[in-house]
Design a protein around this motif. Structure first.
Motif, PDB file in Angstrom:
ATOM      1  N   ASN A 192      48.836  84.590  93.910  1.00  0.00           N
ATOM      2  CA  ASN A 192      48.532  83.730  92.769  1.00  0.00           C
ATOM      3  C   ASN A 192      47.582  84.486  91.857  1.00  0.00           C
ATOM      4  O   ASN A 192      46.725  85.241  92.325  1.00  0.00           O
ATOM      5  N   ARG A 227      44.630  84.358  89.170  1.00  0.00           N
ATOM      6  CA  ARG A 227      43.559  83.581  88.576  1.00  0.00           C
ATOM      7  C   ARG A 227      42.794  84.469  87.609  1.00  0.00           C
ATOM      8  O   ARG A 227      42.144  85.425  88.009  1.00  0.00           O
ATOM      9  N   THR A 254      45.327  86.868  93.817  1.00  0.00           N
ATOM     10  CA  THR A 254      44.665  86.319  94.997  1.00  0.00           C
ATOM     11  C   THR A 254      45.720  85.766  95.943  1.00  0.00           C
ATOM     12  O   THR A 254      46.854  85.480  95.543  1.00  0.00           O
ATOM     13  N   PHE A 255      45.343  85.606  97.191  1.00  0.00           N
ATOM     14  CA  PHE A 255      46.242  84.983  98.158  1.00  0.00           C
ATOM     15  C   PHE A 255      45.418  84.388  99.288  1.00  0.00           C
ATOM     16  O   PHE A 255      44.264  84.756  99.521  1.00  0.00           O
ATOM     17  N   HIS A 256      46.030  83.443  99.986  1.00  0.00           N
ATOM     18  CA  HIS A 256      45.368  82.754 101.095  1.00  0.00           C
ATOM     19  C   HIS A 256      46.112  83.057 102.383  1.00  0.00           C
ATOM     20  O   HIS A 256      47.344  83.109 102.406  1.00  0.00           O
ATOM     21  N   HIS A 294      46.520  81.933 106.434  1.00  0.00           N
ATOM     22  CA  HIS A 294      46.277  80.858 107.389  1.00  0.00           C
ATOM     23  C   HIS A 294      45.982  81.460 108.767  1.00  0.00           C
ATOM     24  O   HIS A 294      46.766  82.244 109.291  1.00  0.00           O
ATOM     25  N   ARG A 316      37.020  81.020 105.721  1.00  0.00           N
ATOM     26  CA  ARG A 316      38.371  80.865 105.191  1.00  0.00           C
ATOM     27  C   ARG A 316      38.791  82.157 104.510  1.00  0.00           C
ATOM     28  O   ARG A 316      37.967  82.867 103.934  1.00  0.00           O
ATOM     29  N   PHE A 317      40.089  82.424 104.592  1.00  0.00           N
ATOM     30  CA  PHE A 317      40.618  83.663 104.025  1.00  0.00           C
ATOM     31  C   PHE A 317      41.238  83.401 102.656  1.00  0.00           C
ATOM     32  O   PHE A 317      42.436  83.182 102.518  1.00  0.00           O
ATOM     33  N   ASP A 318      40.408  83.380 101.634  1.00  0.00           N
ATOM     34  CA  ASP A 318      40.860  83.344 100.246  1.00  0.00           C
ATOM     35  C   ASP A 318      40.494  84.703  99.653  1.00  0.00           C
ATOM     36  O   ASP A 318      39.334  84.953  99.303  1.00  0.00           O
ATOM     37  N   LEU A 319      41.492  85.566  99.535  1.00  0.00           N
ATOM     38  CA  LEU A 319      41.234  86.971  99.249  1.00  0.00           C
ATOM     39  C   LEU A 319      41.713  87.362  97.860  1.00  0.00           C
ATOM     40  O   LEU A 319      42.750  86.885  97.387  1.00  0.00           O
ATOM     41  N   HIS A 367      43.200  90.497  95.793  1.00  0.00           N
ATOM     42  CA  HIS A 367      43.921  91.737  96.093  1.00  0.00           C
ATOM     43  C   HIS A 367      43.457  92.840  95.139  1.00  0.00           C
ATOM     44  O   HIS A 367      43.265  92.613  93.952  1.00  0.00           O
ATOM     45  N   SER A 396      44.888  94.557 101.317  1.00  0.00           N
ATOM     46  CA  SER A 396      44.398  93.948 100.084  1.00  0.00           C
ATOM     47  C   SER A 396      43.011  94.470  99.715  1.00  0.00           C
ATOM     48  O   SER A 396      42.648  94.494  98.536  1.00  0.00           O
TER      49      SER A 396
END
Length: 324
Positions: free
Chosen positions: A37, A39, A44-46, A48, A73-76, A78, A230
């Motif tokens: 995604n 932003r 960025t990517f999430h 799970h 949480r893995f909100d990374l 790239h 990433s």
């Protein structure tokens, strides 16, 4: 009199050129790009993960690891649009407390001090260590003064799984020992920082970091590769290494299933009641009988028919009949 092979050799021709090269190579592992995604122009990517459910100490204290996994949480973001060639000489933070980089940064006292590194972990070639015992030994680095060190030696990736468990446990025990408070409530309660490195920071050490993410945070093999790449875009995992991660994924899945089964069975081990009487135990799940274990010939035939109907790719015949 002509032999059977001579009399029939002119009736068949090779369907394709023969080569045994693929027999010597690991199966190819295709790693598709992550679902990104954007932003404000930043990809960025999430990812799970899974809660840490083990109760044994094989990877460290289970309560600490359960708290560690639950508070992150893995909100990374790239790095593919911002990555530059020179960045391969630096170390990147894969997690707030876990860095990945080449041996040159591990030797740099300024980087180790400024980054707050408290543990150096070297992923080394056993063959190189046999040739020179001090090869990439972090204990011999000037940068290691006053901090902990660990070495992890293996040659072929096939040796990796059998040797990696003590390394992951050592990392987790070190992190737990550096916590500002226990139980931790935030990822920043972990004061220790670990730098995992190899010669280039792109293969052996990247494999170890991906394995750590899989074992502790419950991410799948492909997602672990995405996470590492990433942040350090220059990693180069061979097909052998990728296959090792897929094997490790199967093992960690089985370990989690066993832990879940153990949790289900805990009610069957019950203490006595407050009045001293024996507690009533619920009915234990029955084991599978032999009829459930083995399938009949009819079921096997039906299974084959279903496979045929799903257009499963068939093999290529090595020889075909000569056209009339």
């Amino acid at each position: 009199m002509a032999s059977w092979a001579e009399s029939h050799s002119n009736h068949y021709v090779a369907a394709q050129g023969y080569s045994d090269k693929r027999r010597l190579e690991a199966p190819r592992v295709n790693v598709p790009p992550p679902d990104l995604n954007y932003r404000n122009g930043t990809p960025t990517f999430h990812v799970h993960g899974l809660p840490y459910n083990r109760t044994s100490g094989q990877y460290g204290h289970h309560e600490f690891l359960r708290a560690l996994v639950s508070c992150h949480r893995f909100d990374l973001a790239h790095s593919m649009l911002t990555w530059q060639y020179e960045m391969r000489r630096n170390a990147q933070a894969i997690l707030p407390f876990l860095f990945l980089g080449p041996s040159s940064v591990a030797r740099d006292p300024a980087f180790v001090c400024d980054s707050g590194i408290t543990l150096l972990v070297a992923a080394r070639s056993s063959k190189s260590v046999r040739a020179r015992k001090s090869f990439l030994d972090p204990a011999t680095f000037a940068s290691s003064a006053g901090i902990a060190t660990w070495t992890f030696d293996f040659d072929h990736p096939a040796e990796f799984i059998s040797l990696v468990k003590p390394v992951i446990r050592a990392i987790n025990e070190h992190l737990e020992a550096t916590c500002a408070r226990t139980p931790i409530r935030d990822i920043h309660d972990v004061c220790g920082k670990v730098l995992i490195f190899c010669e280039s920071g792109n293969d052996r050490s990247a494999l170890l970091v991906a394995a750590y993410l899989m074992v502790v945070f419950g991410v799948e093999a492909i997602a672990a590769i995405h996470m590492v790449q990433s942040q350090r875009f220059c990693i180069t995992l061979s097909d052998d290494m990728k296959n090792v991660l897929l094997d490790l994924q199967t093992i960690t899945t089985a370990e989690r299933q066993v832990s879940d089964a153990d949790a289900v069975m805990k009610p069957f081990v019950m203490p006595s009641n407050d009045d001293g009487s024996v507690a009533t135990r619920p009915r234990r799940p029955s084991k599978r009988n032999i009829d459930e274990l083995y399938t009949s010939d009819d079921d096997m035939r039906n299974g084959v028919e279903r496979l045929v109907e799903t257009n499963v790719r068939e093999g290529v015949a090595p020889f075909v009949d000569v056209a009339d």
